[in-house]
Design a protein around this motif. Structure first.
Motif, PDB file in Angstrom:
ATOM      1  N   THR A   2       0.851  -1.188   0.000  1.00  0.00           N
ATOM      2  CA  THR A   2       0.000   0.000   0.000  1.00  0.00           C
ATOM      3  C   THR A   2       0.890   1.242   0.000  1.00  0.00           C
ATOM      4  O   THR A   2       1.696   1.434   0.900  1.00  0.00           O
ATOM      5  CB  THR A   2      -0.916   0.008   1.243  1.00  0.00           C
ATOM      6  N   VAL A   3       0.752   2.073  -1.008  1.00  0.00           N
ATOM      7  CA  VAL A   3       1.543   3.288  -1.142  1.00  0.00           C
ATOM      8  C   VAL A   3       0.599   4.441  -1.437  1.00  0.00           C
ATOM      9  O   VAL A   3      -0.326   4.302  -2.233  1.00  0.00           O
ATOM     10  CB  VAL A   3       2.572   3.161  -2.286  1.00  0.00           C
ATOM     11  N   LYS A   4       0.801   5.576  -0.765  1.00  0.00           N
ATOM     12  CA  LYS A   4      -0.028   6.739  -1.045  1.00  0.00           C
ATOM     13  C   LYS A   4       0.488   7.420  -2.304  1.00  0.00           C
ATOM     14  O   LYS A   4       1.639   7.859  -2.357  1.00  0.00           O
ATOM     15  CB  LYS A   4      -0.002   7.706   0.138  1.00  0.00           C
ATOM     16  N   ILE A   5      -0.363   7.486  -3.296  1.00  0.00           N
ATOM     17  CA  ILE A   5       0.017   8.092  -4.558  1.00  0.00           C
ATOM     18  C   ILE A   5      -1.252   8.640  -5.217  1.00  0.00           C
ATOM     19  O   ILE A   5      -2.325   8.019  -5.107  1.00  0.00           O
ATOM     20  CB  ILE A   5       0.704   7.056  -5.477  1.00  0.00           C
ATOM     21  N   ASN A   6      -1.174   9.795  -5.812  1.00  0.00           N
ATOM     22  CA  ASN A   6      -2.354  10.401  -6.452  1.00  0.00           C
ATOM     23  C   ASN A   6      -2.542   9.764  -7.822  1.00  0.00           C
ATOM     24  O   ASN A   6      -2.099  10.304  -8.839  1.00  0.00           O
ATOM     25  CB  ASN A   6      -2.186  11.916  -6.560  1.00  0.00           C
ATOM     26  N   ARG A   7      -3.173   8.605  -7.848  1.00  0.00           N
ATOM     27  CA  ARG A   7      -3.317   7.868  -9.106  1.00  0.00           C
ATOM     28  C   ARG A   7      -4.248   8.573 -10.082  1.00  0.00           C
ATOM     29  O   ARG A   7      -4.105   8.418 -11.297  1.00  0.00           O
ATOM     30  CB  ARG A   7      -3.803   6.448  -8.828  1.00  0.00           C
ATOM     31  N   CYS A 118       1.442   4.668 -20.873  1.00  0.00           N
ATOM     32  CA  CYS A 118       0.239   5.211 -20.230  1.00  0.00           C
ATOM     33  C   CYS A 118      -0.743   4.107 -19.860  1.00  0.00           C
ATOM     34  O   CYS A 118      -1.273   4.075 -18.744  1.00  0.00           O
ATOM     35  CB  CYS A 118      -0.449   6.214 -21.166  1.00  0.00           C
ATOM     36  N   LEU A 119      -0.995   3.207 -20.789  1.00  0.00           N
ATOM     37  CA  LEU A 119      -2.013   2.178 -20.584  1.00  0.00           C
ATOM     38  C   LEU A 119      -1.605   1.177 -19.504  1.00  0.00           C
ATOM     39  O   LEU A 119      -2.341   0.940 -18.538  1.00  0.00           O
ATOM     40  CB  LEU A 119      -2.286   1.456 -21.896  1.00  0.00           C
ATOM     41  N   SER A 120      -0.428   0.572 -19.646  1.00  0.00           N
ATOM     42  CA  SER A 120      -0.005  -0.455 -18.693  1.00  0.00           C
ATOM     43  C   SER A 120       0.220   0.127 -17.302  1.00  0.00           C
ATOM     44  O   SER A 120      -0.111  -0.499 -16.293  1.00  0.00           O
ATOM     45  CB  SER A 120       1.270  -1.139 -19.196  1.00  0.00           C
ATOM     46  N   ASN A 121       0.777   1.324 -17.241  1.00  0.00           N
ATOM     47  CA  ASN A 121       1.017   1.970 -15.946  1.00  0.00           C
ATOM     48  C   ASN A 121      -0.304   2.267 -15.244  1.00  0.00           C
ATOM     49  O   ASN A 121      -0.449   2.057 -14.031  1.00  0.00           O
ATOM     50  CB  ASN A 121       1.801   3.261 -16.152  1.00  0.00           C
ATOM     51  N   THR A 122      -1.297   2.731 -15.996  1.00  0.00           N
ATOM     52  CA  THR A 122      -2.583   3.087 -15.413  1.00  0.00           C
ATOM     53  C   THR A 122      -3.311   1.864 -14.868  1.00  0.00           C
ATOM     54  O   THR A 122      -3.866   1.894 -13.765  1.00  0.00           O
ATOM     55  CB  THR A 122      -3.472   3.788 -16.464  1.00  0.00           C
ATOM     56  N   ILE A 123      -3.332   0.772 -15.644  1.00  0.00           N
ATOM     57  CA  ILE A 123      -4.028  -0.428 -15.185  1.00  0.00           C
ATOM     58  C   ILE A 123      -3.401  -0.956 -13.891  1.00  0.00           C
ATOM     59  O   ILE A 123      -4.096  -1.452 -13.006  1.00  0.00           O
ATOM     60  CB  ILE A 123      -4.021  -1.511 -16.280  1.00  0.00           C
ATOM     61  N   LYS A 124      -2.082  -0.838 -13.779  1.00  0.00           N
ATOM     62  CA  LYS A 124      -1.417  -1.289 -12.556  1.00  0.00           C
ATOM     63  C   LYS A 124      -1.783  -0.414 -11.358  1.00  0.00           C
ATOM     64  O   LYS A 124      -1.733  -0.858 -10.213  1.00  0.00           O
ATOM     65  CB  LYS A 124       0.098  -1.306 -12.758  1.00  0.00           C
ATOM     66  N   LYS A 184       3.984   9.518 -12.656  1.00  0.00           N
ATOM     67  CA  LYS A 184       4.880   8.681 -11.866  1.00  0.00           C
ATOM     68  C   LYS A 184       4.623   7.228 -12.213  1.00  0.00           C
ATOM     69  O   LYS A 184       3.503   6.846 -12.555  1.00  0.00           O
ATOM     70  CB  LYS A 184       4.653   8.905 -10.369  1.00  0.00           C
ATOM     71  N   SER A 185       5.655   6.421 -12.120  1.00  0.00           N
ATOM     72  CA  SER A 185       5.509   4.996 -12.386  1.00  0.00           C
ATOM     73  C   SER A 185       4.785   4.317 -11.232  1.00  0.00           C
ATOM     74  O   SER A 185       4.977   4.671 -10.066  1.00  0.00           O
ATOM     75  CB  SER A 185       6.879   4.352 -12.586  1.00  0.00           C
ATOM     76  N   ALA A 186       3.941   3.351 -11.572  1.00  0.00           N
ATOM     77  CA  ALA A 186       3.195   2.618 -10.540  1.00  0.00           C
ATOM     78  C   ALA A 186       4.157   1.816  -9.671  1.00  0.00           C
ATOM     79  O   ALA A 186       5.023   1.113 -10.192  1.00  0.00           O
ATOM     80  CB  ALA A 186       2.178   1.691 -11.199  1.00  0.00           C
ATOM     81  N   PRO A 187       4.010   1.902  -8.347  1.00  0.00           N
ATOM     82  CA  PRO A 187       4.847   1.069  -7.466  1.00  0.00           C
ATOM     83  C   PRO A 187       4.561  -0.409  -7.705  1.00  0.00           C
ATOM     84  O   PRO A 187       3.453  -0.793  -8.085  1.00  0.00           O
ATOM     85  CB  PRO A 187       4.401   1.492  -6.052  1.00  0.00           C
ATOM     86  N   LYS A 188       5.551  -1.248  -7.467  1.00  0.00           N
ATOM     87  CA  LYS A 188       5.370  -2.682  -7.655  1.00  0.00           C
ATOM     88  C   LYS A 188       4.317  -3.208  -6.680  1.00  0.00           C
ATOM     89  O   LYS A 188       4.299  -2.852  -5.506  1.00  0.00           O
ATOM     90  CB  LYS A 188       6.712  -3.404  -7.430  1.00  0.00           C
ATOM     91  N   ASN A 189       3.421  -4.069  -7.192  1.00  0.00           N
ATOM     92  CA  ASN A 189       2.343  -4.658  -6.391  1.00  0.00           C
ATOM     93  C   ASN A 189       1.514  -3.595  -5.674  1.00  0.00           C
ATOM     94  O   ASN A 189       1.168  -3.714  -4.499  1.00  0.00           O
ATOM     95  CB  ASN A 189       2.908  -5.643  -5.362  1.00  0.00           C
ATOM     96  N   PHE A 190       1.169  -2.536  -6.426  1.00  0.00           N
ATOM     97  CA  PHE A 190       0.421  -1.423  -5.840  1.00  0.00           C
ATOM     98  C   PHE A 190      -0.979  -1.851  -5.404  1.00  0.00           C
ATOM     99  O   PHE A 190      -1.689  -2.556  -6.116  1.00  0.00           O
ATOM    100  CB  PHE A 190       0.305  -0.289  -6.862  1.00  0.00           C
ATOM    101  N   VAL A 191      -1.364  -1.412  -4.192  1.00  0.00           N
ATOM    102  CA  VAL A 191      -2.712  -1.649  -3.661  1.00  0.00           C
ATOM    103  C   VAL A 191      -3.323  -0.299  -3.320  1.00  0.00           C
ATOM    104  O   VAL A 191      -2.754   0.442  -2.518  1.00  0.00           O
ATOM    105  CB  VAL A 191      -2.670  -2.523  -2.382  1.00  0.00           C
TER     106      VAL A 191
END
Length: 404
Positions: A2-7, A118-124, A184-191
Motif C-alpha cells: 500500500t503506497v499513497k500516490i495520487n493515481r 500510459c495504458l499499462s502503468n494506469t491499469i497497474k 509517476k511509475s506505478a509502485p510494484k504490487n500497488f494496492v
C-alpha cells in the motif's frame, strides 16, 4: 504494497498525453489537402498512416518492458516528445518518403511508446477498476481527433496543410513536456488505500502470472489476438477514411466531413469509457458480443442507407464499438496472463491491432480506388471479418472453462 500516490492525477496527465498522440485518428482531415498541395496520390499518402500504426508492436513491447521495470514515466515522456517532433517534421516533408519517415516512423514509434506506458502503468494503478481505468486512458487516444480535426481544418483553411502539421507538432511537444511532471511509475504490487482483493488481500489476479513466452504457449492467446484484429479492423478502416467516405459517398463538404470525423472520435472516446466500465459489470465476453453485433449492423446501415442520416448512424455506432474494443482488451489480457508482465504481454497481443491497421485502411483504399470511389465492397469485407470475431468470442469462454 500500500503506497499513497495520487493515481487520479497520474491518470489525468497520462490521458492528456494520449490526447496528443491520438491525433493520428484525424489523419483523414489532413490527407486530402496534403494530396492537393503536393500532388501525391491518396493511396501513397495513406501508406504513412499505415506505417504509423503498423510499427506499433515495436514501441508497444519496448514501452511495456520499460513499464514492467518501473520506467513508465520515461516511456511516456520520450514517446510523447517523439510523436510531437514527428508531427512537426511532417510539415517540412518534401516527398512521400520523408513523410513516411516523419509521420509514419518517428511519430509512430513515439505514439506506441507513450500509449504502452500510459495504458499499462494506469491499469497497474487501478487493480480495482481495470475496465474503467483502461477506458478512460484509451479515451485520450480515441478523443484526440475531436480537438485535432477542427483545429487542423481551421489551420489548413487559414494557411495550408504543412503549416497545420508544424503548429500541431509544436503544441504536442509543449503539452507532453508539461504533463510529464505529473506522471509517476506505478509502485510494484500497488494496492489502492482501503482496497483488498476478494481472494487474498493482494492486487494480484487469481490467474497465475505468465511472461510472454508462457503466454505464447497457451491456445487462448491466439483467440484473444485474433479477436483484437477482427474488432479493430472496422474501426481503423473508418478512422483513416471517414472524411473521404463522407465526401465521396455521401457528398459532404470538407468542413462537414471534418465534423463527422470529430463525431466519430467523440464516440470512439466515449465508447472506451462506457464499454470499459460496462465490461467490469457484465464481463468482457458479453460486452464483445454486443460490440460485434453492432459493428455488423452499422456496416449494413452504411451500405443500405445512402442518406446523410445513414452515414451518421454508421459513424456513431462504429466509433462507439471501436472505442469499446480498445477499452476491453487490455483488462482481458491482464485477467488471462496476470499483471506482472502486462506491459510486454499486451504489447505482443497489440500486434493484432497493428495487423488491422495495415489491412483495414489499405483494403478500404484499394477497393474504393477500383470502384470509382465507392467503399461499399469494403464494408462487406468488414462485415465478414466482424462475423469471424463474433464466432471467436463464442469460442473464448469455452476455452476459459476448459482451462479452469
Amino acid at each position: 504494497m500500500t503506497v499513497k500516490i495520487n493515481r487520479w492525477l497520474i491518470l489525468a496527465a497520462s490521458t492528456l498525453v494520449l490526447l496528443c498522440t491520438g491525433a493520428i485518428y484525424a489523419f483523414s482531415v489532413l490527407a486530402g489537402p496534403l494530396s492537393a498541395a503536393k500532388g501525391w496520390s491518396l493511396p501513397d499518402i495513406m501508406i504513412a498512416f499505415t506505417i504509423n500504426s503498423a510499427v506499433a508492436p515495436i514501441p508497444m513491447i519496448l514501452g511495456g518492458y520499460f513499464t514492467d521495470k518501473g520506467w513508465a514515466k520515461w516511456s511516456i515522456t520520450i514517446g510523447g516528445l517523439m510523436f510531437g517532433l514527428g508531427f512537426f517534421l511532417s510539415g517540412l516533408a518534401t516527398s512521400t518518403g520523408m513523410l513516411y519517415l516523419t509521420y509514419g516512423l518517428l511519430a509512430g514509434l513515439g505514439q506506441g511508446l507513450a500509449y504502452s506506458g500510459c495504458l499499462s502503468n494506469t491499469i497497474k494503478l487501478f487493480p480495482d477498476k481495470k475496465g474503467l481505468a483502461s477506458g478512460i486512458i484509451t479515451a485520450g487516444m480515441g478523443g484526440a481527433a475531436i480537438i485535432a480535426a477542427p483545429i487542423a481544418n481551421a489551420l489548413i483553411e487559414s494557411h495550408d496543410v504543412m503549416y497545420a502539421f508544424r503548429v500541431l507538432g509544436i503544441a504536442y511537444i509543449i503539452i507532453v513536456a508539461i504533463a510529464s511532471f505529473c506522471i509517476k511509475s506505478a509502485p510494484k504490487n500497488f494496492v489502492p488505500e482501503g482496497w483488498q482483493n476478494t481472494e487474498d488481500g493482494h492486487p494480484t489476479e487469481t490467474v497465475a502470472n505468465k511472461n510472454w513466452t508462457a503466454m505464447l504457449k497457451t491456445p487462448i492467446f491466439y483467440v484473444i489476438f485474433l479477436m483484437l484484429f477482427t474488432g479493430a479492423f472496422s474501426g481503423l478502416m473508418i478512422a483513416s477514411n471517414a472524411s473521404v467516405i463522407g465526401q465521396q459517398m455521401f457528398k459532404l463538404s470538407a468542413v462537414a466531413a471534418a465534423g463527422y470525423v470529430s463525431i466519430y472520435s467523440l464516440c470512439n472516446c466515449l465508447g472506451r469509457i462506457i464499454w470499459g466500465s460496462v465490461s467490469d459489470k457484465i464481463g468482457r465476453t458479453n460486452t464483445l458480443y454486443v460490440i460485434f453485433i453492432v459493428i455488423i449492423l452499422a456496416f449494413i446501415a452504411l451500405v443500405s442507407l445512402s442518406s446523410v442520416a445513414g452515414f451518421a448512424v454508421g459513424i456513431i455506432a462504429l466509433g462507439l464499438c471501436f472505442g469499446g474494443v480498445m477499452g476491453v482488451f487490455p483488462p482481458m489480457v491482464m485477467e488471462n496472463f496476470g499483471p506482472v508482465n502486462q506491459g510486454v504481454n499486451y504489447g505482443i497481443v497489440f500486434i493484432g491491432y497493428s495487423l488491422a491497421a495495415f489491412f483495414g485502411p489499405k483494403t478500404a483504399g484499394s477497393i474504393a480506388a477500383s470502384s470509382g470511389g465507392s467503399y461499399a465492397q469494403a464494408f462487406y469485407v468488414a462485415i465478414g471479418i466482424a462475423i469471424v470475431g463474433l464466432v471467436l468470442n463464442f469460442v473464448y469462454p469455452r476455452m476459459m472453462r476448459k482451462r479452469a
